[in-house]
Design a protein around this motif. Sequence first.
Motif, short mmCIF file in Angstrom:
data_model
loop_
_atom_site.label_atom_id
_atom_site.label_comp_id
_atom_site.label_asym_id
_atom_site.label_seq_id
_atom_site.Cartn_x
_atom_site.Cartn_y
_atom_site.Cartn_z
N ASN A 144 41.00 24.28 35.69
CA ASN A 144 40.99 24.28 37.16
C ASN A 144 39.97 23.29 37.74
O ASN A 144 39.78 23.22 38.96
N ASP A 179 30.26 27.84 37.15
CA ASP A 179 31.42 28.25 37.93
C ASP A 179 32.23 29.39 37.32
O ASP A 179 33.06 29.98 38.01
N PHE A 205 37.99 22.79 52.99
CA PHE A 205 37.76 23.74 51.90
C PHE A 205 38.19 25.17 52.26
O PHE A 205 38.06 26.07 51.45
N GLU A 206 38.70 25.36 53.48
CA GLU A 206 39.03 26.70 53.96
C GLU A 206 40.09 27.39 53.11
O GLU A 206 40.06 28.61 52.91
N LEU A 207 41.05 26.62 52.58
CA LEU A 207 42.16 27.20 51.82
C LEU A 207 41.92 27.17 50.31
O LEU A 207 42.82 27.49 49.54
N GLY A 208 40.72 26.80 49.90
CA GLY A 208 40.39 26.78 48.48
C GLY A 208 40.40 25.37 47.90
O GLY A 208 40.67 24.39 48.59
N ILE A 209 40.13 25.31 46.61
CA ILE A 209 40.08 24.03 45.89
C ILE A 209 41.30 23.92 44.98
O ILE A 209 41.53 24.79 44.14
N ARG A 233 43.85 22.53 41.98
CA ARG A 233 43.63 22.17 40.58
C ARG A 233 43.64 20.65 40.42
O ARG A 233 44.14 19.93 41.29
#
Length: 259
Positions: free
Chosen positions: A44, A72, A226-230, A232
Amino acid sequence: MIILFFGDIVGEEATEYLLKRLQQLRDHHRVDLVIANAENCAPNGLGMTAWQAEALLANGVDVITGGNHSWDSPESVRALDNPFVLRPLNLAPGVPGHGSLILEVEDELVTVVNLADACSMKSVRAVQGKWTPAYAAWEAAERAGTVIVDYHGDHVLEKQIFARAVDGEAAAVLGTHTHEATLPLHVLPGGTALVTDVGMTGPTGGVQGFGYDIFVAGLRSTGNPFELGIPRPISGPIELGAVLLEVDGGKTLNMQRIS
């Protein structure tokens, strides 16, 4: 002594790519020591897995360095138990891992020091309130022989100032973290090599090796990418971000990009 340094390895495809090519690169360039920043090599792109660290060390990497993604995942933290896997040194006691290593290479001592700037570490929960200034950690670190620094940071200015401050003491200050290779390669008057960012070893076509759709959707819908995630790591052709150093007597004689 010939030293080969790889910038941030991003994702599983880049890790596999490097594993397949590493021995050929070592043989072709007659490399004595390989250092690789692998804090993004997990599937990821966040941290590393134990098998990846073990595979890299078993197939030609001598020392692994890290940065803000070193904690992480629980597996990434476990990888820090390996003495040849580093994370930034300039942290207060209690943070898992260690930040420097002295090893013998072809009957010579080499010290690898991993440092990070405040900006790159500011959002890392594992080190909240535990970051310490890089230069103070450098001064306190045990060092012997040829010294190579992985400086993991956002700021060009800080990396260049640090390199000037240690010119003649370190053989190289090699910037990581931004994943975007900077063009100039410097050998400072005292024999310290400097590149502001080595660049990533990772897939092209995205942003810093990652997919971009989620970032773009977050930016458009909320103003925060970055609100919706990171996302892959993206799948695509792998670019090689690496520099080759020729070092003698603890000073760099020549530096070139390997791509």
